[in-house]
Design a protein around this motif. Structure first.
Motif, PDB file in Angstrom:
ATOM      1  N   LEU A  26       0.797  -1.037   0.269  1.00 47.31           N
ATOM      2  CA  LEU A  26       0.250  -0.462   0.380  1.00 47.31           C
ATOM      3  C   LEU A  26       0.938   1.253  -0.219  1.00 47.31           C
ATOM      4  O   LEU A  26       0.874   2.040  -0.748  1.00 47.31           O
ATOM      5  CB  LEU A  26      -0.618   0.307   1.456  1.00 47.31           C
ATOM      6  CG  LEU A  26      -2.253  -1.092   1.207  1.00 47.31           C
ATOM      7  CD1 LEU A  26      -3.232  -0.667   2.598  1.00 47.31           C
ATOM      8  CD2 LEU A  26      -3.065  -0.749  -0.067  1.00 47.31           C
ATOM      9  N   PRO A  27       1.701   1.460   0.930  1.00 45.55           N
ATOM     10  CA  PRO A  27       2.475   2.876   0.563  1.00 45.55           C
ATOM     11  C   PRO A  27       3.471   3.128  -0.579  1.00 45.55           C
ATOM     12  O   PRO A  27       3.204   4.648  -0.598  1.00 45.55           O
ATOM     13  CB  PRO A  27       3.179   2.732   1.786  1.00 45.55           C
ATOM     14  CG  PRO A  27       2.924   1.552   2.852  1.00 45.55           C
ATOM     15  CD  PRO A  27       2.228   0.612   2.103  1.00 45.55           C
ATOM     16  N   THR A  28       3.776   1.892  -1.027  1.00 44.92           N
ATOM     17  CA  THR A  28       4.198   2.628  -2.339  1.00 44.92           C
ATOM     18  C   THR A  28       3.202   2.582  -3.409  1.00 44.92           C
ATOM     19  O   THR A  28       4.109   3.517  -4.662  1.00 44.92           O
ATOM     20  CB  THR A  28       5.614   1.249  -3.128  1.00 44.92           C
ATOM     21  OG1 THR A  28       6.072   0.659  -2.010  1.00 44.92           O
ATOM     22  CG2 THR A  28       6.168   0.848  -3.998  1.00 44.92           C
ATOM     23  N   VAL A  29       2.373   1.583  -3.775  1.00 42.31           N
ATOM     24  CA  VAL A  29       1.657   2.100  -4.393  1.00 42.31           C
ATOM     25  C   VAL A  29       1.598   3.227  -4.306  1.00 42.31           C
ATOM     26  O   VAL A  29       0.959   4.338  -5.497  1.00 42.31           O
ATOM     27  CB  VAL A  29       0.357   1.351  -4.620  1.00 42.31           C
ATOM     28  CG1 VAL A  29      -0.762   1.867  -6.429  1.00 42.31           C
ATOM     29  CG2 VAL A  29       0.937  -0.089  -4.833  1.00 42.31           C
ATOM     30  N   LEU A  30       0.565   3.612  -3.537  1.00 45.17           N
ATOM     31  CA  LEU A  30      -0.235   5.514  -2.738  1.00 45.17           C
ATOM     32  C   LEU A  30       0.948   6.499  -3.007  1.00 45.17           C
ATOM     33  O   LEU A  30       0.289   7.637  -3.431  1.00 45.17           O
ATOM     34  CB  LEU A  30      -0.495   5.767  -1.010  1.00 45.17           C
ATOM     35  CG  LEU A  30      -1.751   4.425  -1.573  1.00 45.17           C
ATOM     36  CD1 LEU A  30      -1.728   4.029   0.218  1.00 45.17           C
ATOM     37  CD2 LEU A  30      -2.690   5.032  -1.677  1.00 45.17           C
ATOM     38  N   ALA A  31       2.364   6.109  -3.513  1.00 42.71           N
ATOM     39  CA  ALA A  31       3.189   7.063  -3.505  1.00 42.71           C
ATOM     40  C   ALA A  31       3.664   7.124  -4.949  1.00 42.71           C
ATOM     41  O   ALA A  31       4.333   8.207  -5.546  1.00 42.71           O
ATOM     42  CB  ALA A  31       3.883   6.977  -2.250  1.00 42.71           C
ATOM     43  N   GLU A  32       3.286   6.800  -5.707  1.00 40.74           N
ATOM     44  CA  GLU A  32       3.154   6.395  -7.362  1.00 40.74           C
ATOM     45  C   GLU A  32       2.343   7.710  -7.945  1.00 40.74           C
ATOM     46  O   GLU A  32       1.288   8.005  -7.628  1.00 40.74           O
ATOM     47  CB  GLU A  32       2.307   4.880  -7.954  1.00 40.74           C
ATOM     48  CG  GLU A  32       2.907   4.145  -7.870  1.00 40.74           C
ATOM     49  CD  GLU A  32       2.383   3.000  -7.971  1.00 40.74           C
ATOM     50  OE1 GLU A  32       1.632   2.849  -9.411  1.00 40.74           O
ATOM     51  OE2 GLU A  32       2.544   1.519  -8.107  1.00 40.74           O
ATOM     52  N   HIS A  33       3.173   8.544  -9.088  1.00 36.29           N
ATOM     53  CA  HIS A  33       2.893   9.355  -9.463  1.00 36.29           C
ATOM     54  C   HIS A  33       0.973   9.220  -9.907  1.00 36.29           C
ATOM     55  O   HIS A  33       0.835   7.619 -10.727  1.00 36.29           O
ATOM     56  CB  HIS A  33       3.261   9.701 -10.592  1.00 36.29           C
ATOM     57  CG  HIS A  33       3.327  11.657 -11.459  1.00 36.29           C
ATOM     58  ND1 HIS A  33       3.087  11.919 -10.584  1.00 36.29           N
ATOM     59  CD2 HIS A  33       2.710  10.829 -12.527  1.00 36.29           C
ATOM     60  CE1 HIS A  33       2.124  13.396 -11.675  1.00 36.29           C
ATOM     61  NE2 HIS A  33       2.460  12.370 -12.475  1.00 36.29           N
TER      62      HIS A  33
END
Length: 101
Positions: A26-33
């Protein structure tokens, strides 16, 4: 903006294991542009006769700024790694890409 509803159908008894892997992601995807929201959801135990159940599914409710952003998300290394990690537990994935009517 587009909305994605992805149903991840998992083997019986494996939903919690797949959920743990999604929570790590989740944190990685939420940080995606271009990612506006990325929320895993499961069946709500409502006792209503018109309810369709999917006790072995996880539904991803996602919002992306554009189809291009969604396509970039699908090609990310962390998504390739995630799919490889959960591959043995997943039976099928059904993806709906929606826009406001």
């Amino acid at each position: 903006m587009i909305t994605v509803i992805a149903e991840i159908k998992v083997k019986p008894g494996r939903r919690e294991a797949v959920m743990r892997e999604i929570e790590k992601l989740l944190p990685t995807v939420l940080a995606e542009h271009g990612c506006v929201s990325y929320v895993p959801m499961v069946d709500f135990n409502a006792q209503v006769p018109w309810r369709k159940t999917a006790p072995d599914s996880i539904f991803m409710l996602e919002e992306w700024e554009s189809l291009s952003h969604l396509e970039q998300h699908q090609q990310m290394d962390h998504m390739d790694q995630h799919r490889a990690t959960i591959k043995q537990d997943v039976l099928d994935v059904v993806i709906h890409i929606l826009e406001k009517a």
